[in-house]
Design an enzyme around this catalytic site. Structure first.
Site, PDB file in Angstrom:
ATOM      1  N   SER A  18      -4.948  10.110  41.729  1.00  0.00           N
ATOM      2  CA  SER A  18      -4.042   9.425  42.652  1.00  0.00           C
ATOM      3  C   SER A  18      -3.071  10.426  43.287  1.00  0.00           C
ATOM      4  O   SER A  18      -3.515  11.326  44.000  1.00  0.00           O
ATOM      5  CB  SER A  18      -3.327   8.314  41.874  1.00  0.00           C
ATOM      6  OG  SER A  18      -2.632   7.467  42.718  1.00  0.00           O
ATOM      7  N   HIS A  74      -6.833   5.427  46.122  1.00  0.00           N
ATOM      8  CA  HIS A  74      -6.748   3.955  46.078  1.00  0.00           C
ATOM      9  C   HIS A  74      -7.160   3.406  47.431  1.00  0.00           C
ATOM     10  O   HIS A  74      -6.508   2.527  47.993  1.00  0.00           O
ATOM     11  CB  HIS A  74      -5.315   3.490  45.782  1.00  0.00           C
ATOM     12  CG  HIS A  74      -4.809   3.939  44.460  1.00  0.00           C
ATOM     13  ND1 HIS A  74      -5.215   3.365  43.281  1.00  0.00           N
ATOM     14  CD2 HIS A  74      -3.935   4.918  44.129  1.00  0.00           C
ATOM     15  CE1 HIS A  74      -4.594   3.964  42.271  1.00  0.00           C
ATOM     16  NE2 HIS A  74      -3.828   4.910  42.755  1.00  0.00           N
ATOM     17  N   GLU A  96       1.159  -0.876  58.979  1.00  0.00           N
ATOM     18  CA  GLU A  96       1.519  -0.338  60.288  1.00  0.00           C
ATOM     19  C   GLU A  96       0.531   0.732  60.737  1.00  0.00           C
ATOM     20  O   GLU A  96       0.852   1.583  61.543  1.00  0.00           O
ATOM     21  CB  GLU A  96       2.937   0.236  60.249  1.00  0.00           C
ATOM     22  CG  GLU A  96       3.999  -0.767  59.839  1.00  0.00           C
ATOM     23  CD  GLU A  96       3.973  -2.021  60.692  1.00  0.00           C
ATOM     24  OE1 GLU A  96       3.618  -1.935  61.880  1.00  0.00           O
ATOM     25  OE2 GLU A  96       4.280  -3.099  60.148  1.00  0.00           O
TER      26      GLU A  96
END
Lengths: 287, 287
Positions: A143, A185, A161
């Protein structure tokens, strides 16, 4: 160009399902299938593994969690290096651990904490030096720990966004693999947009989006083999015929024409120098 | 090939922010900027507009909401055609409304309800016939109403399981624009994966992902101009060099090499017959 001798293993991450929403405070669920590759590349169960939980807001728990996971694979020589500030990165004990390790494992959390506390310090220099020159030296990261391997590092950005200029925040990473922009992810958090914007900013780099429980073994600084149960999404901006990222004001929707995207899964390869894809035949066993 | 004379306006959808999570029960927030285009293409404020809220689970409220939105733009000739079953689609009153309309507007909700209750009925035939042959006849649709315009229609699919074969469910749509697979709410709901899988299933079609508050005006069945404040993501499977969708078992991660992706915004165009992109110069005014 210098030939890289070490091995890099960025991993997409996979948290305990109950607390999936918070990246900072979640205990990672580390899949044995992927960690098995990390151990194997580092030389097997006798490898000296240093876990750096600096990205996490719960470094003690995360360190224990990794220790348990590596132990369950038979490893015995596991150490936690809980760097909390830049001074920790200059301590002789830290330097000794990094110098003697076969494998450095960066945990998830906030990637900016890794670069703030380790970037440019003595242990960062040693990691870079050993990664470049030592065959069998492994730098792995889950990650945030994977994202920090890049030079142009995604530091944040709301998926909601996406494709609006300015939605993605970029900082400098640890520069282990400057050819890539790494996101993690990737599927469950819908991060296609922010990776596309990152590639629009740096169209000469390759954007990699690692799904949950998916990683890559990178050898010679170029040959990436997908491991784990999910996919790696590859964004190649070399084919772009139109890209207005440089011209737009912040907050404006972007236009990009002819971005090349690959969806790769277990055993497939991409060479990031030649940008060629090698797909595993469908009858092949799981890597 | 027959030249299409009507106009198609699929819209990405944009719900009231308080209840964004539920597609079925949410009251759509309809942006005047996009509806203005619908009214203009239909001939202006005197156009006869028929709103079909069949996809919605709250058709009365959705019908009123569209009526208010069109009224606020100065329209006076607005009718709700609340089709609840296939018999409603065969009624003379329904047929008369569809025959006399300048614009048909399909609401959001569940796209399968549109095809179940309207697909293959007399009013479906009339809509297809008028769309093909009548200049100025407009078929618009928001969200589910946009998705139902395709022939290969995305009926459902979890974004969290994207790129796993079988994650996307496809049914037959209204076949107004068989060259496209249309998805909506594309950015906020992270639907890149399911559109990629849909394109892998039908690589000769073009996948369109419409962001919130974004639409396309499609003329001659081919020239698509982006309208609204967001982006349209275009997936062109024609360049795929590897696609194992047909070979894989359900539940297996997919591999796709060399998918071409475009990110288009306001005023940009794609011709879906020639697959060419025409990008609006950056100094151009908002369309």
């Amino acid at each position: 160009m210098q030939l890289i001798k070490g091995t890099l293993i960025p991993i997409g991450g996979n948290e305990d399902k109950g607390i999936e929403d918070s990246e900072l405070y979640s205990l990672e669920f580390i899949d044995n299938g992927i960690l098995f590759h990390v151990v194997k590349e580092a030389g097997g169960v006798d490898a000296k593994i240093i876990v750096i939980p600096t990205a996490s807001s719960i470094p003690v728990e995360v360190g224990e969690s990794y220790t348990d996971a590596f132990k369950s694979l038979g490893c015995k020589n596991i150490h936690i290096l809980d760097i909390r500030n830049r001074e920790d990165s200059e301590k002789q004990s830290s330097i000794d651990l990094i110098k003697s390790a076969n494998c450095i494992m960066f945990s998830g959390g906030n990637q900016s904490k890794i670069t703030d506390k380790i970037g440019g310090t003595t242990i960062h220099d040693i990691i870079l030096e050993r990664y470049k020159n030592e065959k069998g030296f492994v730098v792995a990261g889950t990650s945030a720990g994977a994202m920090a391997m890049a030079n142009e590092m995604i530091a944040g950005g709301s998926p909601k966004e996406a494709f609006i200029k300015g939605a993605v925040k970029m900082y400098k990473g640890l520069n282990l693999i400057p050819e890539l922009i790494i996101d993690t992810h990737f599927i469950r958090r819908g991060r296609f947009g922010r990776q596309s914007e990152a590639v629009a900013k740096f169209p000469n780099l390759i954007g990699i989006g690692l799904a949950e429980d998916t990683g890559m073994i990178i050898k010679k600084g170029s040959v990436c083999t997908i491991i784990g149960s999910g996919m790696a999404i590859i964004f190649d901006g070399n084919t772009l015929t139109h890209n207005n990222e440089k011209l737009l004001n912040e907050g404006t929707p972007m236009t990009m024409a002819n971005l090349t995207v690959h969806v790769l899964s277990n055993g497939d390869q991409i060479n990031i120098k030649t940008r060629q894809i090698k797909v595993l035949p469908i009858e092949s066993p799981f890597v």
